[in-house]
Design an enzyme around this catalytic site. Structure first.
Site, mmCIF file in Angstrom:
data_model
loop_
_atom_site.group_PDB
_atom_site.id
_atom_site.type_symbol
_atom_site.label_atom_id
_atom_site.label_comp_id
_atom_site.label_asym_id
_atom_site.label_seq_id
_atom_site.Cartn_x
_atom_site.Cartn_y
_atom_site.Cartn_z
ATOM 1 N N HIS A 20 -1.999 10.304 -15.551
ATOM 2 C CA HIS A 20 -1.850 11.649 -15.003
ATOM 3 C C HIS A 20 -0.740 12.389 -15.742
ATOM 4 O O HIS A 20 -0.130 11.859 -16.675
ATOM 5 C CB HIS A 20 -1.645 11.615 -13.487
ATOM 6 C CG HIS A 20 -0.444 10.823 -13.034
ATOM 7 N ND1 HIS A 20 0.831 11.120 -13.443
ATOM 8 C CD2 HIS A 20 -0.335 9.731 -12.227
ATOM 9 C CE1 HIS A 20 1.683 10.274 -12.889
ATOM 10 N NE2 HIS A 20 0.994 9.405 -12.161
ATOM 11 N N HIS A 23 2.647 10.540 -16.466
ATOM 12 C CA HIS A 23 2.581 9.609 -17.602
ATOM 13 C C HIS A 23 2.575 10.388 -18.916
ATOM 14 O O HIS A 23 3.240 10.014 -19.879
ATOM 15 C CB HIS A 23 1.281 8.790 -17.577
ATOM 16 C CG HIS A 23 1.063 7.992 -16.325
ATOM 17 N ND1 HIS A 23 -0.045 8.148 -15.546
ATOM 18 C CD2 HIS A 23 1.811 7.017 -15.738
ATOM 19 C CE1 HIS A 23 0.015 7.291 -14.522
ATOM 20 N NE2 HIS A 23 1.133 6.599 -14.618
ATOM 21 N N CYS A 128 7.155 -5.155 1.922
ATOM 22 C CA CYS A 128 6.164 -4.080 1.853
ATOM 23 C C CYS A 128 5.200 -4.398 0.724
ATOM 24 O O CYS A 128 5.608 -4.566 -0.421
ATOM 25 C CB CYS A 128 6.819 -2.723 1.611
ATOM 26 S SG CYS A 128 5.583 -1.428 1.311
ATOM 27 N N CYS A 131 5.171 -1.653 -2.058
ATOM 28 C CA CYS A 131 6.305 -1.710 -2.984
ATOM 29 C C CYS A 131 6.327 -3.024 -3.761
ATOM 30 O O CYS A 131 7.000 -3.141 -4.780
ATOM 31 C CB CYS A 131 7.622 -1.580 -2.235
ATOM 32 S SG CYS A 131 7.833 -0.016 -1.389
ATOM 33 N N CYS A 145 8.051 1.742 5.776
ATOM 34 C CA CYS A 145 8.404 2.041 4.393
ATOM 35 C C CYS A 145 8.140 3.525 4.169
ATOM 36 O O CYS A 145 7.030 3.999 4.394
ATOM 37 C CB CYS A 145 7.553 1.214 3.437
ATOM 38 S SG CYS A 145 7.596 1.877 1.761
ATOM 39 N N HIS A 148 5.191 4.205 1.723
ATOM 40 C CA HIS A 148 3.831 3.777 2.036
ATOM 41 C C HIS A 148 3.422 3.989 3.483
ATOM 42 O O HIS A 148 2.292 3.704 3.851
ATOM 43 C CB HIS A 148 3.644 2.313 1.626
ATOM 44 C CG HIS A 148 3.809 2.120 0.147
ATOM 45 N ND1 HIS A 148 4.989 1.740 -0.438
ATOM 46 C CD2 HIS A 148 2.946 2.350 -0.864
ATOM 47 C CE1 HIS A 148 4.843 1.704 -1.746
ATOM 48 N NE2 HIS A 148 3.624 2.082 -2.036
ATOM 49 N N LYS A 297 4.856 17.170 -4.472
ATOM 50 C CA LYS A 297 4.774 16.116 -5.462
ATOM 51 C C LYS A 297 3.300 15.778 -5.712
ATOM 52 O O LYS A 297 2.502 15.779 -4.791
ATOM 53 C CB LYS A 297 5.506 14.892 -4.902
ATOM 54 C CG LYS A 297 5.825 13.867 -5.956
ATOM 55 C CD LYS A 297 6.434 12.626 -5.334
ATOM 56 C CE LYS A 297 6.184 11.458 -6.268
ATOM 57 N NZ LYS A 297 6.733 10.207 -5.809
ATOM 58 N N LYS A 300 -2.172 11.069 -5.229
ATOM 59 C CA LYS A 300 -3.598 10.844 -5.123
ATOM 60 C C LYS A 300 -4.119 11.333 -3.773
ATOM 61 O O LYS A 300 -5.162 11.981 -3.699
ATOM 62 C CB LYS A 300 -3.857 9.341 -5.256
ATOM 63 C CG LYS A 300 -5.144 9.021 -5.974
ATOM 64 C CD LYS A 300 -5.049 7.665 -6.633
ATOM 65 C CE LYS A 300 -5.868 6.602 -5.993
ATOM 66 N NZ LYS A 300 -5.699 5.277 -6.568
HETATM 67 ZN ZN ZN Z 1 6.468 0.482 0.331
#
Ligand code: ZN
Length: 643
Positions: A20, A23, A128, A131, A145, A148, A297, A300
């Site tokens: 994306h 990157h 997690c 992570c 988290c 997530h 930000k 996805k």
């Molecule tokens: Zn996480």
């Protein structure tokens, strides 16, 4: 002079997602810096690659219904195929599933284990899966988290640990005695502040009962390596660690380029690992911010992921590279929008650079038989242009050295504006009418062409294809070189100029999203014809004209828009108060416009620029690189209609 060498890396990208914008930006920065160092005479190695082990890869492969091996082959190939589209030419593309990398990681693990820096211990913690690590209580938000949005699992397990804490003081001392080790400074400060707390040892294994897609520990096959311990070592394996001439020549000059989300592994885990191996740390870590798409930000789940291949298809690689480097202040976050990209394309590239180039060459073709003339005695205005062009090279080098790509480009565009003005001031078309002014005309042409030659040197790292086109047209070698060519006066008289096609098509705003380059070029022709032949079919009816609500507005406040060097946020009275974002910041300071009465289009659909909603458009006149705001000849009541 000895050749310097530089070893530049991007992170190896985690293949749980397709390439994306983020990157692409890291890798464009790396490629631009690499091209710049080569332009300065350095020997450079550019390395990128893919990180292919770990939990998340297994999950992604399951989701795609294929084996992890098939999955990583597929996504890794996507990364490898994306880079040439952006004119990025890595020397090494490394994959963590490469046998030679696996061998090196295992040799390093064995060595660190034998020297006592890896130990076995029981650990209880909150794990997690997203992570792929244990989280501390402090990191949780409402028990979840924050990245997530899932509660971590309480796990007790035995694992291997790297004695990272042992190297904490060494790392603090190293950062303090090497101010440029982590740049920009804000990230250096962030790391130092983190290091004020005692550093915990790093868990570097995962039991095979939980994960098998990883590199087995050479001293205990019930475990595989933690993905970061595996991944960071790519920077060594790529250049032939531990022996190999490449390694000894290049390790000491390694410069890593990363986004801020992986600061901790690079600024803390990695140097302590290197220290434990008895290796010098890398030379520099360059850390950049995020690209926000719209207000948020890129992610996805929000569906606002920007794909590099689509950007290139719509705008061309050179424009994309220019935009990203010009728009972001390295280290800070920046906003991406197709509108902003289009504005840069039409204004900076098609209008400023493209016009300067095509006008200059067209006039030399017409009035000087396509040959570089010899300059006569320069006047003050010529010397001023020359001095500006020569000073540009110094500023450019200083800013490129410090990763201030936006400022390096701004310095170049200042000279482009200056040169466009120089054309108007000297009016070569008038000089050409008078044979007594032949020497003057030749001098003007020479100064323009020579300025363009210096400009080609500076844009080569950012827009390689454009630089080559320009250099060919000027009759120069395609190969640019800052060490020998950045001197005024090298363009040889009598050289032959060739007229190139337009460097940048002017893109139609309505077609920005999926415009085919060919269609864009056709649109351009149409727009240009309309502007140059006002009497043709592009006339509008009086009814059409009446649809435009033109009014006089008075500017009551003005301020710069953060992170944009083009935009001013204006508060105007017309007669109601409204906000208009105007692309005039390069020509007007906020205090210069307050109190002015200007003409506006009041019924333009509102639009957002850099997150600020704009209600209307200020009319201004662009002329040869300068810009004047529209005005009324005497003070009127704000809101008065223009008809
Ligand atoms: Zn996480």
């Amino acid at each position: 002079m000895d050749t310097m060498n530089t070893y530049i890396t991007t992170p190896i990208f985690y293949v749980n997602a397709q390439p994306h914008l983020g990157h692409a930006f890291t890798t464009i920065v790396a490629d631009t810096y690499c091209r710049y160092r080569r332009l300065c005479g350095d020997e450079v190695i550019l390395q990128t690659g893919t990180d292919e082990h770990g939990d998340k890869i297994v999950q992604a492969a399951q989701g795609a219904g294929v084996s992890p091996r098939e999955y990583v082959d597929r996504i890794s190939a996507m990364f490898r195929q994306t880079w040439p589209l952006l004119e990025i030419e890595p020397d090494n593309f490394i994959r963590t599933t490469d046998p030679v990398h696996i061998k090196t990681v295992q040799a390093i693990l064995q060595r660190v284990y034998e020297q006592g820096d890896i130990y076995f211990s029981e650990y209880s913690g909150l794990y997690c899966r997203g992570c792929e690590r244990f989280l501390t209580e402090k990191e949780l938000v409402d028990g979840k988290c924050p990245d997530h949005q899932q509660a971590p699992e309480a796990i007790t397990e035995q694992n291997y640990f790297f004695r990272m804490s042992k190297y904490q003081q060494w790392l603090i001392d190293h950062i303090n005695s090497h101010p440029e080790f982590i740049t920009p400074e804000r990230y250096r400060n962030e790391v130092l502040s983190f290091l004020r707390e005692p550093l915990e040892d790093l868990c570097i294994s995962r039991p095979t009962s939980r994960l098998t897609w990883g590199i087995p520990l050479p001293f205990d096959d019930r475990f595989v390596t933690y993905v970061w311990f595996d991944a960071l070592i790519n920077y060594l394996t790529g250049i032939g660690y531990p022996d190999g001439e490449n390694f000894s020549r290049n390790w000491a000059v390694a410069e890593h380029i990363i986004a801020k989300d992986i600061l901790k592994p690079h600024a803390i885990y990695w140097p302590t690992m290197l220290c434990c191996l008895g290796l010098a740390p890398f030379r520099k870590l360059h850390v950049h911010g995020y690209w926000n798409v719209g207000e948020t930000k890129m992610s996805k789940s929000l569906g606002n992921v920007v794909r590099p291949a689509e950007m290139v298809e719509a705008f061309g690689a050179d424009t994309v590279r220019y935009f990203l480097l010009r728009e972001m202040s390295f280290g800070l976050d920046s906003g991406y929008s197709a509108d902003a990209l289009l504005m840069r394309q039409n204004s900076d590239l098609a209008n400023d650079l493209g016009n300067l180039f095509s006008r200059s060459l067209t006039m030399v073709a017409k009035f000087a038989a396509s040959r570089v003339p010899a300059a006569g005695t320069p006047t003050e205005i010529d010397r001023e242009l020359r001095d500006a062009a020569v000073a540009m090279i110094d500023t450019y080098r200083r800013e490129m050295d410090s990763f201030a790509f936006n400022r390096a480009l701004a310095a170049v565009w200042e000279v482009i504006s200056r040169a466009n003005k120089y054309i108007v001031e000297n009016a070569p078309w008038d000089l050409a009418k008078d044979t007594d002014k032949r020497e003057r005309l030749d001098t003007v042409f020479y100064y323009l062409l020579e300025t363009l030659r210096l400009i080609t040197l500076t844009i080569e790292p950012v827009m390689p294809a454009t630089a080559v086109k320009m250099r060919r047209a000027l009759g120069l070698d395609a190969q640019a070189d800052l060490t020998t060519q950045a001197v005024w006066g090298l363009l040889a008289p009598q050289g032959i100029i060739t007229l190139p096609e337009a460097l940048f098509p002017r893109l139609d705003t309505g077609k920005k999203k999926k415009t085919e380059p060919a269609t864009a070029a056709q649109n351009t022709t149409k727009i240009m014809t309309a502007a140059e032949n006002p009497e043709d079919e592009n006339l509008i009816s009086f009814d059409d004209f009446k649809k435009i609500d033109l009014r006089v507005a008075e500017v009551v406040a003005a301020e710069k828009i953060k992170k944009s060097d083009r935009l001013l946020k204006l508060t105007v009275k017309a007669p109601e108060e409204r906000t208009i974002v105007a692309g005039i910041a390069e020509f007007y300071q906020p205090e210069q416009v307050v109190g002015k009465q200007v003409l506006i289009v009041a019924n333009l659909k509102p639009t957002k620029l850099m997150g600020v909603a704009s209600h209307g458009m200020v009319l201004a006149v662009k002329d040869q690189g300068s810009l004047s705001l529209s005005a009324v000849s005497s003070q009127v009541t704000p809101g008065s209609k223009v008809s």
